[in-house]
Write a protein that holds these residues in place. Structure first.
Motif, short mmCIF file in Angstrom:
data_model
loop_
_atom_site.label_atom_id
_atom_site.label_comp_id
_atom_site.label_asym_id
_atom_site.label_seq_id
_atom_site.Cartn_x
_atom_site.Cartn_y
_atom_site.Cartn_z
N GLU A 1 -1.79 -14.49 2.24
CA GLU A 1 -2.88 -13.68 1.66
C GLU A 1 -2.34 -12.91 0.46
O GLU A 1 -1.36 -12.17 0.56
N TYR B 1 1.96 -11.59 3.25
CA TYR B 1 1.09 -10.80 2.39
C TYR B 1 1.77 -10.54 1.05
O TYR B 1 2.94 -10.12 1.00
N ASP C 1 5.63 -8.69 4.19
CA ASP C 1 4.89 -7.89 3.22
C ASP C 1 5.79 -7.80 1.99
O ASP C 1 6.59 -6.86 1.87
N LEU D 1 0.70 -8.25 -1.83
CA LEU D 1 -0.31 -7.23 -2.12
C LEU D 1 -0.08 -6.51 -3.44
O LEU D 1 -0.95 -5.75 -3.88
#
Length: 241
Positions: A164, A130, A59, A132
């Motif tokens: 993502e 990720y 992350d 984000l």
């Protein structure tokens, strides 16, 4: 206006940067030679200590780590690593999350690209990655500070896994998709259904309340073979959300 409402992204770019493809090709052809910082080496050493065959999920630019905690809850079978360069943000997150931070979540203060490099050089792969943080560096002159314009973009690709990215700035997602295409990888770009039952990050929650469209880019990266002498971390197989 809702008290937590957020303004749309303001940028002097109306579309993908004209120098994007040239920048990506240059970085792919010429590896970044600056040594990783000491704090990145310390962060990587912490991961080596935890390595036990479980998959890794990254992350990157996790802020306070709220998104890291949510991802760790969703993936109890994996180590979920939240990376941010601000110790103040991470400390604030640790205080806020306290006992709510799952045992499989790791928060690290370091520069994400340096850590990507160390992981990739060691032959490690990730299950998921990720990105984000929604609108990094929206000014055109800061292309090189965006993930896809960074000299260590190639290391992100070498880590492989399911990638993502989420953002409320469509140009950012479009640029990233084009950068992946330049590197030979396909990506899908769509819209996150609003509102999600449980947004991953506080950014998503804020943008949903503000009525912003949340864009999602997804790609499956194959990763790269380990360099001679490197040991690939066992057990890093993709997982689904």
């Amino acid at each position: 206006m809702h008290p937590t409402a957020s303004r749309p992204v303001h940028s002097n770019q109306s579309g993908p940067h004209p120098a994007l493809e040239r920048t990506v090709r240059r970085h792919l052809a010429h590896p970044f030679r600056r040594p990783p910082a000491a704090h990145a080496r310390e962060a990587f050493a912490r991961l080596v200590e935890r390595a036990d065959g479980r998959p890794w999920i990254l992350d990157s630019a996790c802020g306070t780590g709220e998104s890291t905690a949510r991802l760790a809850q969703r993936h109890p079978e994996a180590w979920v690593v939240g990376i941010d360069r601000s110790e103040e943000r991470l400390s604030r997150g640790r205080r806020k999350l306290a006992a709510a931070l799952p045992g499989n979540a790791i928060l690290l203060r370091t520069d994400a690209p340096d850590l990507w490099h160390l992981m990739a050089e060691a032959g490690w792969c990730v299950a998921c990655h990720y990105l984000l943080y929604p609108n990094p560096w929206p000014k055109a002159e800061h292309l090189g500070r965006r993930w896809h314009g960074h000299p260590r973009f190639a290391d992100l690709l070498r880590l492989g896994g399911r990638l993502e990215l989420r953002t409320n700035w469509p140009v950012y997602a479009q640029e990233f998709a084009h950068a992946l295409q330049v590197a030979g990888h396909a990506a899908t770009l769509g819209v996150v259904a609003a509102p999600e039952t449980e947004p991953i990050s506080p950014f998503e929650r804020k943008y949903a309340l503000s009525g912003h469209t949340l864009w999602r880019l997804q790609a499956q990266l194959p990763g790269a073979p380990a360099r001679p002498g490197a040991e690939r971390q066992a057990g890093n197989t993709p997982v689904d959300r």
